[in-house]
Scaffold this active site. Structure first.
Site, PDB file in Angstrom:
ATOM      1  NE  ARG A  85      -3.216   0.645   2.769  1.00 38.45           N
ATOM      2  CZ  ARG A  85      -4.139   1.396   2.184  1.00 38.45           C
ATOM      3  NH1 ARG A  85      -4.897   0.897   1.250  1.00 38.45           N
ATOM      4  NH2 ARG A  85      -4.319   2.635   2.556  1.00 38.45           N
ATOM      5  N   GLY A 120       7.429  -3.713  14.591  1.00 37.50           N
ATOM      6  CA  GLY A 120       6.251  -3.986  15.405  1.00 37.50           C
ATOM      7  C   GLY A 120       5.189  -4.737  14.625  1.00 37.50           C
ATOM      8  CG  ASP A 121       1.017  -4.065  15.429  1.00 44.91           C
ATOM      9  OD1 ASP A 121       1.722  -3.084  15.127  1.00 44.91           O
ATOM     10  OD2 ASP A 121      -0.144  -3.967  15.859  1.00 44.91           O
ATOM     11  N   GLY A 122       2.765  -3.794  12.658  1.00 52.48           N
ATOM     12  CA  GLY A 122       2.595  -3.373  11.268  1.00 52.48           C
ATOM     13  C   GLY A 122       3.667  -3.989  10.378  1.00 52.48           C
ATOM     14  CB  THR A 143       6.663  -1.426  19.664  1.00 48.55           C
ATOM     15  OG1 THR A 143       5.833  -0.369  20.131  1.00 48.55           O
ATOM     16  CG2 THR A 143       6.080  -2.723  20.197  1.00 48.55           C
ATOM     17  CG  ASP A 147       1.420  -2.801  20.430  1.00 49.95           C
ATOM     18  OD1 ASP A 147       2.589  -3.001  20.046  1.00 49.95           O
ATOM     19  OD2 ASP A 147       0.656  -2.002  19.861  1.00 49.95           O
ATOM     20  NE  ARG A 180      -0.837  24.386  39.017  1.00 48.99           N
ATOM     21  CZ  ARG A 180       0.118  25.100  38.441  1.00 48.99           C
ATOM     22  NH1 ARG A 180       1.219  24.515  38.013  1.00 48.99           N
ATOM     23  NH2 ARG A 180      -0.032  26.389  38.300  1.00 48.99           N
ATOM     24  CG  MET A 187       3.515   8.001  22.683  1.00 52.59           C
ATOM     25  SD  MET A 187       4.896   7.889  21.527  1.00 52.59           S
ATOM     26  CE  MET A 187       4.624   9.342  20.538  1.00 52.59           C
ATOM     27  NE  ARG A 284      -1.118  24.900  34.755  1.00 52.43           N
ATOM     28  CZ  ARG A 284      -2.102  25.592  35.327  1.00 52.43           C
ATOM     29  NH1 ARG A 284      -3.315  25.069  35.405  1.00 52.43           N
ATOM     30  NH2 ARG A 284      -1.873  26.804  35.832  1.00 52.43           N
ATOM     31  NE  ARG A 293       8.803   6.671  18.126  1.00 47.77           N
ATOM     32  CZ  ARG A 293       8.020   6.977  17.096  1.00 47.77           C
ATOM     33  NH1 ARG A 293       6.722   6.801  17.181  1.00 47.77           N
ATOM     34  NH2 ARG A 293       8.522   7.435  15.976  1.00 47.77           N
TER      35      ARG A 293
HETATM   36  O1  F6P Z   1       4.187   2.517  18.035  1.00 48.66           O
HETATM   37  C1  F6P Z   1       5.020   3.450  18.644  1.00 48.66           C
HETATM   38  C2  F6P Z   1       4.342   4.792  18.713  1.00 48.66           C
HETATM   39  O2  F6P Z   1       5.215   5.716  19.327  1.00 48.66           O
HETATM   40  C3  F6P Z   1       2.989   4.802  19.402  1.00 48.66           C
HETATM   41  O3  F6P Z   1       3.102   4.749  20.797  1.00 48.66           O
HETATM   42  C4  F6P Z   1       2.391   6.065  18.847  1.00 48.66           C
HETATM   43  O4  F6P Z   1       0.987   6.018  18.910  1.00 48.66           O
HETATM   44  C5  F6P Z   1       2.881   6.066  17.423  1.00 48.66           C
HETATM   45  O5  F6P Z   1       4.048   5.268  17.409  1.00 48.66           O
HETATM   46  C6  F6P Z   1       3.215   7.419  16.853  1.00 48.66           C
HETATM   47  O6  F6P Z   1       3.566   7.268  15.527  1.00 48.66           O
HETATM   48  P1  F6P Z   1       4.256   8.390  14.652  1.00 48.66           P
HETATM   49  O7  F6P Z   1       5.739   8.236  14.818  1.00 48.66           O
HETATM   50  O8  F6P Z   1       3.831   8.081  13.247  1.00 48.66           O
HETATM   51  O9  F6P Z   1       3.768   9.713  15.095  1.00 48.66           O
END
Ligand code: F6P
Length: 366
Positions: A85, A120-122, A143, A147, A180, A187, A284, A293
């Site tokens: 794709r 990762g899964d993708g 990841t 997950d 507060r 993420m 806040r 990351r």
């Molecule tokens: O899968 C890792 C991750 O950091 C997720 O936690 C977050 O939702 C996504 O990737 C963000 O993706 P991008 O780098 O495309 O903004």
């Protein structure tokens, strides 16, 4: 002297969002294969994009030296670039085409025995489709979201937990000074692992995860109960995929050509606004975002990534294509990539950590 036959030629790519430990895996895959199999390694740049567009770099001892502690990936990565794709802008419009043939052509051109896909899964879903087209692949689960199906742990997760926990610790001191409600949005996409682990580690009073749609009243009750004990501040750790019961996840944007185009973000702000409006308390929100990351892998991830890289190299050397290195019941093992692809691993209702958190008084907004 006659040159010894090369045992194999292997391609390596890193796909999807980056995370700490990618370079440690690349290093371990390459060093193991070079040392034990006298293999030649080809690195594909920017994930599957490099495979489609034939963009490569040779990986030798020198190129994988001194990268164990380095964050990111020396190969580059992309969470678009799906060969099946492929998204391209034409005349201001995004057009999706199938470029898997280009990926197959590149694979053959480099006379590779197989490919190591770190993703990762993708990325594993795409790997499954390439396996169907005859490309031998072994996978390594990556990841910060933790997950990926078929493994109880992904590398990168512990490093992200460290970052999020450190942030919660810092939010604690400023929250208590100003009396507060502090909300940290972490993420994790559709899974609450990162919020659950860092929330427990950081002593959050409320943890909100996608698997448990939350209600407001139990959250407000936490504030009241804490106030009654003289605690005039509270900490909420909310996963980006969390949502109120009967409500929707907060989508920040969509990314064409990504295996999952949805990008989440904004629930922290929404929770803060609702808390202020409905309780009168000052609230806040802090979104931790990509700092989770980036940076160097923590010692655990250095060891774990090296172990997974070694395991993947052994799978490749033994010709056990179609498998993903995995971690189950405290041991390295492997699973079929086909069983991993097409879905993510969520926090199950009987996850032991949920009981642990509840026992120490943490609310999930139930
Ligand atoms: O899968 C890792 C991750 O950091 C997720 O936690 C977050 O939702 C996504 O990737 C963000 O993706 P991008 O780098 O495309 O903004």
């Amino acid at each position: 002297m006659a040159r010894k036959r090369l045992a194999c030629r292997v391609g390596v790519l890193t796909g999807g969002g980056d995370c700490p430990g990618l370079n440690a895996v690349i290093r371990a895959v390459c060093k193991t294969l070079m040392h034990e199999e006298r293999a030649e390694i080809v690195g594909f740049l920017d994930g599957y994009e490099g495979l489609v567009e034939d963009r490569t770099v040779p990986l030798d001892w020198a190129s994988v030296s001194n990268i164990l502690t380095l964050g990111g990936t020396i190969l580059g990565t992309s969470n678009t670039g799906d060969p099946f794709r492929w998204a391209e802008k034409r005349g201001g419009k995004v057009v999706i085409t199938d470029r898997s043939r280009d990926a197959l052509r590149t694979f053959k051109k480099h006379r590779l025995d197989g490919l190591v896909v770190i993703g990762g899964d993708g990325s594993m879903f795409i790997a499954g489709q390439l396996l169907d087209r005859g490309v031998p692949i072994v996978g390594v689960p990556k990841t910060i979201d933790n997950d990926v199906r078929g493994t109880e742990l992904t590398f990168g997760f512990q490093s992200a937990v460290n970052v999020a926990t450190d942030a919660l610790d810092r939010l604690h001191t400023t929250a208590s000074s100003h009396h507060r409600v502090m909300i940290a949005e972490v993420m994790g996409r559709y899974a609450g692992w990162l919020a659950l682990h860092s929330g427990i580690a950081g002593g959050a009073d409320v943890i909100l995860i996608p698997e448990i749609p939350f209600r407001w009243e139990p959250i407000f009750r936490v504030f009241e109960q804490r106030a009654a004990k003289g605690k005039r501040f509270s900490i909420i750790c909310v996963a980006e995929g969390a949502r109120p019961a009967g409500g929707q996840m907060v989508v920040q944007r969509t990314v064409e050509g990504s295996p999952d185009p949805i990008r989440l973000g904004g629930i922290g702000r929404f929770v803060a606004d609702t808390v202020e409006k409905r309780t009168g308390l000052e609230a806040r929100a802090t979104t931790l975002g990509y700092v989770q990351r980036g940076g160097t892998p923590c010692p655990f991830d250095r060891v774990f990534a090296t172990s997974l890289g070694y395991a993947a190299a052994r799978l490749a050397a033994e010709g056990r294509w179609g498998r993903m290195a995995s971690w189950q019941k405290g041991r390295l093992t492997d699973v079929a990539i086909k069983d991993v692809a097409g879905g993510c691993r969520k926090v199950a209702p009987d996850e032991p950590l949920l009981a642990v958190a509840r026992a120490v008084g943490t609310s999930f907004g139930e």
